[in-house]
Design a protein around this motif. Structure first.
Motif, PDB file in Angstrom:
ATOM      1  N   ASP A 169      -4.463  -9.226  -3.590  1.00 35.70           N
ATOM      2  CA  ASP A 169      -4.666  -7.797  -3.326  1.00 35.70           C
ATOM      3  C   ASP A 169      -3.863  -6.909  -4.271  1.00 35.70           C
ATOM      4  O   ASP A 169      -4.078  -5.687  -4.299  1.00 35.70           O
ATOM      5  N   LYS A 177       0.845  -1.187   0.000  1.00 30.30           N
ATOM      6  CA  LYS A 177       0.000   0.000   0.000  1.00 30.30           C
ATOM      7  C   LYS A 177       0.888   1.248   0.000  1.00 30.30           C
ATOM      8  O   LYS A 177       2.047   1.189   0.385  1.00 30.30           O
ATOM      9  N   LYS A 224      -4.566  -6.311   7.861  1.00 34.66           N
ATOM     10  CA  LYS A 224      -4.326  -5.507   6.662  1.00 34.66           C
ATOM     11  C   LYS A 224      -3.050  -5.909   5.915  1.00 34.66           C
ATOM     12  O   LYS A 224      -2.606  -5.192   5.012  1.00 34.66           O
ATOM     13  N   ARG A 245      -6.929  -0.906  -2.365  1.00 33.94           N
ATOM     14  CA  ARG A 245      -7.325  -0.287  -1.098  1.00 33.94           C
ATOM     15  C   ARG A 245      -8.253  -1.183  -0.268  1.00 33.94           C
ATOM     16  O   ARG A 245      -8.528  -0.888   0.888  1.00 33.94           O
ATOM     17  N   TYR A 247       4.860  -4.739   4.662  1.00 35.97           N
ATOM     18  CA  TYR A 247       3.861  -4.272   5.639  1.00 35.97           C
ATOM     19  C   TYR A 247       4.569  -3.741   6.873  1.00 35.97           C
ATOM     20  O   TYR A 247       5.521  -4.363   7.376  1.00 35.97           O
ATOM     21  N   ASP A 290      -7.679  -2.232   3.438  1.00 32.25           N
ATOM     22  CA  ASP A 290      -7.999  -1.359   4.576  1.00 32.25           C
ATOM     23  C   ASP A 290      -9.305  -1.745   5.258  1.00 32.25           C
ATOM     24  O   ASP A 290      -9.544  -1.349   6.400  1.00 32.25           O
ATOM     25  N   THR A 291     -10.145  -2.500   4.570  1.00 31.46           N
ATOM     26  CA  THR A 291     -11.441  -2.874   5.147  1.00 31.46           C
ATOM     27  C   THR A 291     -11.357  -4.141   5.985  1.00 31.46           C
ATOM     28  O   THR A 291     -12.334  -4.510   6.633  1.00 31.46           O
ATOM     29  N   ARG A 292     -10.190  -4.800   5.997  1.00 35.22           N
ATOM     30  CA  ARG A 292     -10.038  -6.053   6.726  1.00 35.22           C
ATOM     31  C   ARG A 292      -9.443  -5.807   8.096  1.00 35.22           C
ATOM     32  O   ARG A 292      -8.763  -4.793   8.336  1.00 35.22           O
ATOM     33  N   TYR A 297      -0.703   1.684  10.609  1.00 32.75           N
ATOM     34  CA  TYR A 297      -2.099   1.597  11.014  1.00 32.75           C
ATOM     35  C   TYR A 297      -2.288   1.763  12.521  1.00 32.75           C
ATOM     36  O   TYR A 297      -3.328   2.258  12.970  1.00 32.75           O
TER      37      TYR A 297
END
Length: 430
Positions: free
Chosen positions: A364, A198, A358, A350, A382, A353-355, A387
């Motif tokens: 992905d 990301k 992440k 993106r 990562y 980001d909803t999991r 986050y």
């Protein structure tokens, strides 16, 4: 019909005769000759027979070459043993390299002539693709490779690979982070390596770290930047390589010590060849053209690309996933053609980001189907601190090898030194 001046029958005879008479198998590898370089079909057959004798580890001499041609059912076609004997009367060991260079030059001239002929035909029909013509012409000056091997050739190649491994020689360029190099053997020649993450995870920093480490190892490299201006590239190289706090450099707040470190970090560029192509959304043909130029003129050992989804395919009206698929396949072909690793960044969707967790998975990666299929190594990046402010893993980066054709997959934890935008092993000191 190919113009007569685009071949040198005499040079082909002199070189083949010298190899046969003196039994110098080393001329084949030393001079980089392959069967396609010969304009005469007869000489192609004779060269193929010589190569087969060499691969069988037998002495190259007239009778052995003649026997091999007979086994291939070529002997009568080339004029029999008398023509082999005739070749051995036209030799010059001291000028063998000159004849080899002439043979290869004429091959490139014939290839270029064919490209231009096809281009004129395409232009006459209104279907001229200028980028394709330029790319094809650039291909005529890149290092030629042998594409065909028999069983003995495969065995010989395997022995050479083992000897390199036993000598501790990297078959490409190191990543420069020991734990990664131990797990993968570095970035291998002809491989397509993908780093996916990301935004804000530091994937550009990781790519630049790898490039800086390769340069510190003495490698000439090329960098395709579809997003970052060249001035920023230079700033980040100087800060990372010189242990300078990047935010202070950006604001011009360096003291004497910081400025000296910045200069020291930048001095790396005085000692190595770094080639940069900085253009927003370049086409894949432009990337290929620059890489081939750098390989031929500068001898680059690796190509770094930031990043895949910013490169345009040959058809701008095609769906984005189709363009990405084309770009990935052509980058893989480029790595094989130039025999260097091509190391690329890729964006992650993106949706991560909803999991709850992440950490990115293969699926992905944006437009990931061809990337998964073509890449030799895929790693995701990562950092939990992006986050979670209260994470116990501040200063920790997770590099997860999702695909690795040269070793195991799995997770590596490395240190992230944010002020210098540097990744390194935890045991490494600066």
């Amino acid at each position: 019909m190919t113009p007569e001046k685009l071949s040198s029958f005499d040079s082909e005879q002199m070189w083949l005769g010298t190899v046969i008479l003196y039994g110098r198998a080393g001329f084949i590898t030393d001079h980089g000759i392959c069967a396609d370089h010969f304009s005469s079909s007869v000489h192609k057959m004779i060269f193929t027979a010589i190569s087969r004798v060499h691969n069988k580890r037998m002495t190259i001499e007239p009778m052995m070459v003649s026997s091999e041609l007979e086994a291939m059912d070529y002997l009568e076609h080339i004029g029999g043993l008398p023509y082999i004997i005739e070749l051995t009367k036209m030799t010059s060991q001291s000028n063998a390299k000159h004849y080899a260079e002439t043979i290869k030059r004429k091959y490139r001239e014939r290839t270029a002539w064919a490209v231009m002929r096809d281009g004129m035909d395409a232009a006459a029909s209104g279907e001229l693709d200028v980028d394709s013509i330029i790319s094809s012409l650039m291909a005529t000056i890149t290092t030629e490779s042998n594409y065909e091997y028999d069983s003995m050739g495969v065995a010989q190649a395997a022995i050479e690979e083992l000897e390199k491994a036993m000598a501790g020689t990297f078959p490409g360029v190191p990543f420069g982070i020991k734990s990664m190099d131990d797990a993968t053997g570095g970035a291998h020649n002809s491989d397509l390596v993908i780093i996916a993450a990301k935004p804000a995870m530091g994937k550009t920093a990781l790519l630049l770290n790898m490039m800086i480490n390769a340069m510190n190892d003495g490698c000439s490299v090329g960098f395709i930047s579809a997003e970052m201006p060249v001035g920023q590239i230079g700033m980040r190289i100087a800060c990372t390589n010189g242990s300078v706090e990047a935010h202070k450099a950006r604001k011009g707040e360096l003291d004497d010590c910081g400025f000296n470190n910045f200069s020291r970090g930048l001095s790396l560029l005085h000692d190595v060849n770094l080639q940069v192509y900085e253009k927003s959304a370049p086409t894949i043909s432009e990337v290929e053209r620059m890489a081939k130029k750098w390989k031929h003129h500068k001898g680059i050992k690796a190509l770094y690309v930031d990043y895949i989804q910013r490169i345009k395919g040959s058809n701008p009206s095609a769906q984005r996933w189709e363009q990405v698929g084309e770009v990935v396949m052509r980058l893989k072909d480029l790595a094989r053609e130039l025999d260097i690793p091509v190391i690329c960044l890729a964006q992650v969707n993106r949706g991560v980001d909803t999991r709850g967790d992440k950490r990115p998975e293969l699926g992905d990666i944006a437009n990931s189907a061809e990337i998964e299929k073509e890449a030799d190594q895929i790693m995701t990046l990562y950092r939990d601190e992006v986050y979670n402010d209260d994470t116990p893993d501040r200063g920790v980066a997770e590099i997860d090898f999702k695909k690795n054709r040269h070793g195991p997959t799995g997770l590596l934890r490395v240190q992230w030194k944010a002020p210098y935008m540097r990744f390194c092993d935890f045991a490494e000191q600066y």
